[in-house]
Design a protein around this motif. Structure first.
Motif, PDB file in Angstrom:
ATOM      1  N   ALA A 183      87.847  66.302 -59.793  1.00  0.00           N
ATOM      2  CA  ALA A 183      87.759  64.840 -59.824  1.00  0.00           C
ATOM      3  C   ALA A 183      86.323  64.365 -60.001  1.00  0.00           C
ATOM      4  CB  ALA A 183      88.346  64.249 -58.542  1.00  0.00           C
ATOM      5  N   GLY A 184      85.390  65.309 -60.016  1.00  0.00           N
ATOM      6  CA  GLY A 184      83.986  64.957 -60.210  1.00  0.00           C
ATOM      7  C   GLY A 184      83.336  64.288 -59.022  1.00  0.00           C
ATOM      8  N   VAL A 185      83.788  64.607 -57.811  1.00  0.00           N
ATOM      9  CA  VAL A 185      83.215  63.997 -56.610  1.00  0.00           C
ATOM     10  C   VAL A 185      82.782  65.080 -55.630  1.00  0.00           C
ATOM     11  CG1 VAL A 185      84.618  61.924 -56.872  1.00  0.00           C
ATOM     12  CG2 VAL A 185      85.459  63.803 -55.456  1.00  0.00           C
ATOM     13  N   ALA A 186      81.995  64.672 -54.647  1.00  0.00           N
ATOM     14  CA  ALA A 186      81.515  65.587 -53.614  1.00  0.00           C
ATOM     15  C   ALA A 186      81.455  64.839 -52.292  1.00  0.00           C
ATOM     16  CB  ALA A 186      80.140  66.133 -53.983  1.00  0.00           C
ATOM     17  N   PRO A 187      81.533  65.536 -51.164  1.00  0.00           N
ATOM     18  CA  PRO A 187      81.439  64.857 -49.870  1.00  0.00           C
ATOM     19  C   PRO A 187      80.010  64.383 -49.616  1.00  0.00           C
ATOM     20  CG  PRO A 187      81.445  67.217 -49.554  1.00  0.00           C
ATOM     21  CD  PRO A 187      81.704  66.987 -51.015  1.00  0.00           C
ATOM     22  N   ARG A 188      79.844  63.529 -48.647  1.00  0.00           N
ATOM     23  CA  ARG A 188      78.499  63.044 -48.288  1.00  0.00           C
ATOM     24  C   ARG A 188      77.601  64.195 -47.883  1.00  0.00           C
ATOM     25  NH1 ARG A 188      76.627  61.084 -43.242  1.00  0.00           N
ATOM     26  NH2 ARG A 188      78.771  60.898 -42.479  1.00  0.00           N
ATOM     27  N   SER A 189      78.163  65.124 -47.117  1.00  0.00           N
ATOM     28  CA  SER A 189      77.426  66.333 -46.745  1.00  0.00           C
ATOM     29  C   SER A 189      78.412  67.441 -46.419  1.00  0.00           C
ATOM     30  CB  SER A 189      76.499  66.070 -45.550  1.00  0.00           C
ATOM     31  OG  SER A 189      77.251  65.746 -44.384  1.00  0.00           O
ATOM     32  N   HIS A 190      77.910  68.651 -46.419  1.00  0.00           N
ATOM     33  CA  HIS A 190      78.747  69.820 -46.156  1.00  0.00           C
ATOM     34  C   HIS A 190      78.049  70.695 -45.128  1.00  0.00           C
ATOM     35  CE1 HIS A 190      80.291  73.977 -47.674  1.00  0.00           C
ATOM     36  NE2 HIS A 190      81.042  73.525 -46.680  1.00  0.00           N
ATOM     37  N   LYS A 191      78.739  71.005 -44.038  1.00  0.00           N
ATOM     38  CA  LYS A 191      78.182  71.873 -43.006  1.00  0.00           C
ATOM     39  C   LYS A 191      79.173  72.991 -42.710  1.00  0.00           C
ATOM     40  CE  LYS A 191      78.046  70.348 -38.752  1.00  0.00           C
ATOM     41  NZ  LYS A 191      77.781  69.505 -37.572  1.00  0.00           N
ATOM     42  N   THR A 192      78.676  74.091 -42.188  1.00  0.00           N
ATOM     43  CA  THR A 192      79.540  75.233 -41.902  1.00  0.00           C
ATOM     44  C   THR A 192      79.529  75.570 -40.418  1.00  0.00           C
ATOM     45  OG1 THR A 192      77.772  76.845 -42.327  1.00  0.00           O
ATOM     46  CG2 THR A 192      79.153  76.199 -44.196  1.00  0.00           C
ATOM     47  N   ILE A 193      80.684  76.032 -39.944  1.00  0.00           N
ATOM     48  CA  ILE A 193      80.845  76.495 -38.565  1.00  0.00           C
ATOM     49  C   ILE A 193      81.647  77.784 -38.607  1.00  0.00           C
ATOM     50  CG2 ILE A 193      81.889  76.000 -36.318  1.00  0.00           C
ATOM     51  CD1 ILE A 193      81.313  73.053 -36.759  1.00  0.00           C
ATOM     52  N   GLU A 194      81.219  78.774 -37.879  1.00  0.00           N
ATOM     53  CA  GLU A 194      81.807  80.109 -37.951  1.00  0.00           C
ATOM     54  C   GLU A 194      83.187  80.203 -37.314  1.00  0.00           C
ATOM     55  OE1 GLU A 194      81.916  84.193 -38.849  1.00  0.00           O
ATOM     56  OE2 GLU A 194      80.288  82.829 -39.359  1.00  0.00           O
ATOM     57  N   THR A 195      83.366  79.604 -36.143  1.00  0.00           N
ATOM     58  CA  THR A 195      84.602  79.811 -35.382  1.00  0.00           C
ATOM     59  C   THR A 195      85.579  78.643 -35.528  1.00  0.00           C
ATOM     60  OG1 THR A 195      83.676  78.824 -33.378  1.00  0.00           O
ATOM     61  CG2 THR A 195      83.354  81.191 -33.683  1.00  0.00           C
ATOM     62  N   THR A 196      86.871  78.986 -35.535  1.00  0.00           N
ATOM     63  CA  THR A 196      87.910  77.975 -35.689  1.00  0.00           C
ATOM     64  C   THR A 196      87.916  76.984 -34.530  1.00  0.00           C
ATOM     65  OG1 THR A 196      89.292  79.529 -36.936  1.00  0.00           O
ATOM     66  CG2 THR A 196      90.393  77.618 -35.967  1.00  0.00           C
ATOM     67  N   ASP A 197      87.773  77.478 -33.308  1.00  0.00           N
ATOM     68  CA  ASP A 197      87.816  76.599 -32.141  1.00  0.00           C
ATOM     69  C   ASP A 197      86.722  75.533 -32.204  1.00  0.00           C
ATOM     70  OD1 ASP A 197      90.016  77.732 -30.936  1.00  0.00           O
ATOM     71  OD2 ASP A 197      88.861  79.121 -29.719  1.00  0.00           O
ATOM     72  N   ILE A 198      85.488  75.947 -32.463  1.00  0.00           N
ATOM     73  CA  ILE A 198      84.382  74.989 -32.508  1.00  0.00           C
ATOM     74  C   ILE A 198      84.551  74.036 -33.680  1.00  0.00           C
ATOM     75  CG2 ILE A 198      81.884  74.732 -32.708  1.00  0.00           C
ATOM     76  CD1 ILE A 198      82.839  75.911 -30.069  1.00  0.00           C
ATOM     77  N   LEU A 199      85.006  74.562 -34.813  1.00  0.00           N
ATOM     78  CA  LEU A 199      85.209  73.723 -35.998  1.00  0.00           C
ATOM     79  C   LEU A 199      86.192  72.594 -35.699  1.00  0.00           C
ATOM     80  CD1 LEU A 199      85.716  75.031 -39.638  1.00  0.00           C
ATOM     81  CD2 LEU A 199      87.066  73.158 -38.737  1.00  0.00           C
ATOM     82  N   LEU A 200      87.332  72.946 -35.101  1.00  0.00           N
ATOM     83  CA  LEU A 200      88.361  71.936 -34.852  1.00  0.00           C
ATOM     84  C   LEU A 200      87.993  70.998 -33.702  1.00  0.00           C
ATOM     85  CD1 LEU A 200      91.604  73.956 -35.566  1.00  0.00           C
ATOM     86  CD2 LEU A 200      90.656  72.055 -36.867  1.00  0.00           C
ATOM     87  N   HIS A 201      87.238  71.468 -32.734  1.00  0.00           N
ATOM     88  CA  HIS A 201      86.760  70.552 -31.692  1.00  0.00           C
ATOM     89  C   HIS A 201      85.785  69.548 -32.292  1.00  0.00           C
ATOM     90  CE1 HIS A 201      88.535  73.181 -28.598  1.00  0.00           C
ATOM     91  NE2 HIS A 201      88.352  72.156 -27.778  1.00  0.00           N
ATOM     92  N   THR A 202      84.981  69.990 -33.255  1.00  0.00           N
ATOM     93  CA  THR A 202      84.044  69.085 -33.915  1.00  0.00           C
ATOM     94  C   THR A 202      84.791  68.020 -34.707  1.00  0.00           C
ATOM     95  OG1 THR A 202      82.423  70.898 -34.091  1.00  0.00           O
ATOM     96  CG2 THR A 202      82.080  68.977 -35.503  1.00  0.00           C
ATOM     97  N   VAL A 203      85.850  68.431 -35.393  1.00  0.00           N
ATOM     98  CA  VAL A 203      86.682  67.474 -36.126  1.00  0.00           C
ATOM     99  C   VAL A 203      87.351  66.494 -35.151  1.00  0.00           C
ATOM    100  CG1 VAL A 203      88.771  67.220 -37.527  1.00  0.00           C
ATOM    101  CG2 VAL A 203      87.084  68.986 -38.105  1.00  0.00           C
TER     102      VAL A 203
END
Length: 300
Positions: free
Chosen positions: A212-232
């Motif tokens: 679609a020719g778009v990108a998010p405002r920013s992209h960050k990475t998190i290693e673990t599923t638990d921390i990722l979903l708590h952040t969301v």
């Protein structure tokens, strides 16, 4: 004649960085190791190492032999381990490489019943091969590869074990949580959180945003599923994950799954094995067991 001991010495020198350290690793004297290398060079008629100051650098011939050692030695070591286990009355060890971060939770649902059904087989999960699984499979570092993105090559067979939908994960209070699906342009202002995977291997980029020719405002990475979903869950970003995984975490976190596009993004999990091992009974049993566990069972 090139012998296994020669390949082991070359690998040890390369890994240890010096003759002295390699000799200690192989429980040899340095003179015995040097003599073995010199004898090999005489037989080949070409040097395998050359010195650069205090460092040893493999010659072209040495590089070729190191490649050979990298392919053959793991196979021989694995064969010895399998035979030793057979001699001890065991069946073997099933080494599983994971090329799928969230699939670890799915794998846990398979391992218990499998170990019960096959008491003579041990299971070892090699998560360091998450992003180099094919090389590990061909190199006999693993016996089975779990991946959503199979690379079909001669010598390897992939079996689809279940299908799922890749969805956007947002906090319950996020404005997008009220929608049935999202469009790519709606993510332009979002912080996208993902596992530490190359962007080209992220479906939300390759199958959704980039076309679609778009990108998010920013992209960050998190290693673990638990921390990722708590952040969301606290509204610090959005992520793209399998619907079955989101459904499982939604029982204890305020998160919501929203389809990516009106048609959604359909994906499959595959199990890959070397063709020569496909008919090994305990490997075939694991594949059949894997096909019995799907996200549909988990969201009922």
């Amino acid at each position: 004649m090139i012998e296994r001991s020669h390949l082991a010495i070359l690998r040890a020198v390369e890994q240890a960085g010096s003759l002295t350290a390699a000799a200690e690793r192989l429980h040899l004297t340095q003179s015995a190791l040097s003599h073995s290398i010199k004898k090999l060079e005489q037989q080949l008629g070409a040097p395998v190492w050359e010195r650069e100051g205090r460092q040893l650098r493999p010659t072209q011939a040495g590089q070729y032999l190191l490649g050979l050692a990298g392919r053959l030695l793991p196979q021989l070591e694995h064969a010895e381990d399998v035979i030793a286990r057979m001699a001890a009355g065991e069946r073997g060890v099933l080494r599983i490489g994971m090329e799928c971060h969230p699939c670890y939770q799915w794998l846990l649902k398979i391992v218990g019943p499998y170990l019960t059904a096959w008491p003579g087989v041990d299971v070892d999960v090699k998560q360091q091969f998450q992003f180099g699984g094919m090389a590990a499979l061909f190199g006999h570092d693993i016996d089975l590869l779990v991946t959503p993105d199979p690379l079909h090559k001669p010598g390897v067979e992939f079996t689809p074990v279940f299908d799922y939908e890749q969805v956007l994960v947002v906090a319950n209070h996020h404005p997008l949580a009220q929608q049935d699906f999202v469009r790519p342009e709606q993510l332009v202002g979002e912080v996208l959180i993902s596992y530490p995977v190359p962007v080209e291997r992220l479906d939300i980029f390759s199958h959704f945003m980039l076309p679609a020719g778009v990108a998010p405002r920013s992209h960050k990475t998190i290693e673990t599923t638990d921390i990722l979903l708590h952040t969301v869950a606290v509204g610090r970003g959005v992520a793209a994950l399998p619907r079955w995984l989101v459904a499982e975490y939604a029982e204890r976190l305020p998160i919501k799954a929203v389809s990516l596009g009106e048609q959604g993004i359909a994906k499959h999990i595959y199990v890959g094995v070397r063709t020569a091992d496909r008919n090994t009974d305990y490997i075939d049993a694991f594949i059949r067991q894997a096909a019995t566990v799907s996200w549909r069972q988990e969201v009922k």
